[in-house]
Scaffold this active site. Structure first.
Site, PDB file in Angstrom:
ATOM      1  N   ASP A 131       0.791  -1.238   0.000  1.00 47.07           N
ATOM      2  CA  ASP A 131       0.000   0.000   0.000  1.00 47.07           C
ATOM      3  C   ASP A 131       0.822   1.285   0.000  1.00 47.07           C
ATOM      4  OD1 ASP A 131      -2.443   1.355   0.015  1.00 47.07           O
ATOM      5  OD2 ASP A 131      -2.438   1.553   2.184  1.00 47.07           O
ATOM      6  N   CYS A 188     -26.837  -7.728  -5.625  1.00 47.57           N
ATOM      7  CA  CYS A 188     -26.733  -7.039  -4.329  1.00 47.57           C
ATOM      8  C   CYS A 188     -26.273  -5.594  -4.510  1.00 47.57           C
ATOM      9  CB  CYS A 188     -25.765  -7.789  -3.420  1.00 47.57           C
ATOM     10  SG  CYS A 188     -25.554  -7.019  -1.788  1.00 47.57           S
ATOM     11  N   CYS A 191     -23.767  -2.310  -0.403  1.00 46.92           N
ATOM     12  CA  CYS A 191     -22.672  -1.358  -0.189  1.00 46.92           C
ATOM     13  C   CYS A 191     -22.957  -0.016  -0.836  1.00 46.92           C
ATOM     14  CB  CYS A 191     -21.352  -1.925  -0.704  1.00 46.92           C
ATOM     15  SG  CYS A 191     -21.321  -2.302  -2.479  1.00 46.92           S
ATOM     16  N   CYS A 238     -14.278   5.296   7.164  1.00 46.80           N
ATOM     17  CA  CYS A 238     -15.686   4.893   7.167  1.00 46.80           C
ATOM     18  C   CYS A 238     -15.746   3.422   6.773  1.00 46.80           C
ATOM     19  CB  CYS A 238     -16.486   5.749   6.186  1.00 46.80           C
ATOM     20  SG  CYS A 238     -18.234   5.289   6.038  1.00 46.80           S
ATOM     21  N   CYS A 241     -19.646   0.655   3.863  1.00 46.39           N
ATOM     22  CA  CYS A 241     -19.800  -0.206   2.684  1.00 46.39           C
ATOM     23  C   CYS A 241     -19.160  -1.571   2.886  1.00 46.39           C
ATOM     24  CB  CYS A 241     -19.259   0.477   1.433  1.00 46.39           C
ATOM     25  SG  CYS A 241     -17.477   0.796   1.442  1.00 46.39           S
ATOM     26  N   CYS A 245     -21.551  -5.831   3.713  1.00 49.12           N
ATOM     27  CA  CYS A 245     -21.368  -6.858   2.688  1.00 49.12           C
ATOM     28  C   CYS A 245     -21.818  -8.229   3.202  1.00 49.12           C
ATOM     29  CB  CYS A 245     -19.905  -6.929   2.264  1.00 49.12           C
ATOM     30  SG  CYS A 245     -19.584  -8.187   0.994  1.00 49.12           S
TER      31      CYS A 245
END
Length: 352
Positions: A131, A188, A191, A238, A241, A245
């Protein structure tokens, strides 16, 4: 084949939750997707995303000698429902991943141990990433079979749900690859529908400029006023989302204790956080990813949460910061005072 089997066993022994393999060039659609994201301006103030796009879009350009990418998942699943704190407006909601140690250091140490093992067993050269480099980790994760990029653009695993970090080991060794994962989102929309700021202009697309994770972490200066009231008590990141799931039914609590929530970072009191000066902020968040945003941006976020709290108790806290030496903090304090004063006036009118 034998080396790959032993490699995956070693990855699990090191503490990783899953290990898959692909080629650096197995993500041919990334350049076009990245350019479309940038052309739409969805990156906001994250100007670094527009830099080195030739690397970010094509991992084989980043290191031409690499023949294989080992993609690893590190579970950080919470033991609690991250959405519960949203019902406690005087408490702060901090993203699950930031409730203890900074994951970059933890994951990188595991990656380096695994890389050393691989060199000792089979030779070759390696590079490890987590990352902090222009590596398209989520597309590589899908290409390797680790998971698929859901409609919220994050990687989802059939075995781990949404709660995992991604690390990678690039190597010059030609390892046996895994089949890519396919999309299992179906119809779905959980999210997309839960997002408080409508940050998804379409499934599989994110406008970071409206994302609370971006606004609380990456965005410098005042947040647009129409978005502040939608942030609720979320002061760092946050999880909405991710938390909704359905694939999280397969998620489990992180085994690594460094990811377990610290008592002082699990729904802390907004009043206490707002009063941190720079020294106190640095001391409290030493070793935490929160430290990197600095006191001013952090207190700005806290003041937005105070303004959204509807709590008379917090009004004096906000009033005490309207003359803060940092103008962004002072602006947030004035906004919070105005919001709480409006609430108080509405209550007074109702009582009459």
């Amino acid at each position: 084949m034998e080396l790959t089997v032993r490699l995956k066993a070693q990855a699990l022994a090191e503490g990783f939750s899953d290990c898959r393999i692909c080629r650096p060039w197995d993500v041919p659609d990334v350049p076009a997707r990245l350019q479309a994201f940038l052309d739409a301006g969805h990156q906001g103030q994250m100007g670094w995303l527009a830099e080195r796009t030739h690397w970010r879009g094509a991992p084989q350009v980043l290191w031409p000698e690499a023949q294989s990418v080992i993609v690893l998942a590190e579970n950080y699943g919470p033991e609690h429902d991250p959405l519960e704190v949203l019902e406690q407006p005087e408490q702060a909601a901090i993203s699950v991943y930031a409730q203890n140690r900074d994951y970059h250091g933890v994951v990188k140490k595991r990656l380096k141990r695994l890389a050393r093992w691989l060199i000792a067993e089979a030779g070759g050269e390696v590079k490890v990433f987590v990352d902090t480099a222009p590596v398209p980790e989520k597309p590589l994760g899908q290409a390797s079979g680790l998971g698929w990029q859901g409609k919220h653009t994050n990687l989802v695993s059939r075995n781990l749900g949404s709660w995992f970090f991604i690390g990678s080991v690039f190597t010059t060794l030609n390892l046996k690859t895994d089949a890519p994962e396919v999309d299992h989102c179906g119809s779905c929309r959980a999210c997309l529908d839960v997002c408080p700021t409508d940050a998804f202009p379409a499934p599989y697309q994110l406008d970071a400029r409206r994302c609370i994770s971006y606004l609380t972490i990456e965005h410098h200066g005042p947040v647009e006023e129409d978005l502040r009231s939608l942030m609720g008590n979320r002061i760092y990141g946050c999880d909405d989302c991710l938390a909704v799931c359905p694939w999280n039914k397969f998620a489990s609590r992180a085994e690594e204790v460094k990811y377990h929530a610290r008592d002082d970072l699990f729904s802390p009191d907004l009043a206490q956080l707002a009063q941190l000066d720079d020294a106190a902020f640095r001391a409290r968040f030493s070793g935490s990813p929160i430290k990197r945003i600095g006191r001013n941006r952090f207190v700005r976020n806290v003041l937005y949460a105070i303004g959204n709290s509807g709590s008379d108790r917090l009004l004096p806290i906000a009033q005490g910061l309207i003359d803060d030496e940092n103008e962004t903090v002072a602006d947030a304090a004035r906004w919070a005072v105005m919001r709480l004063a409006d609430v108080a006036n509405t209550r007074a009118g109702a009582d009459d």
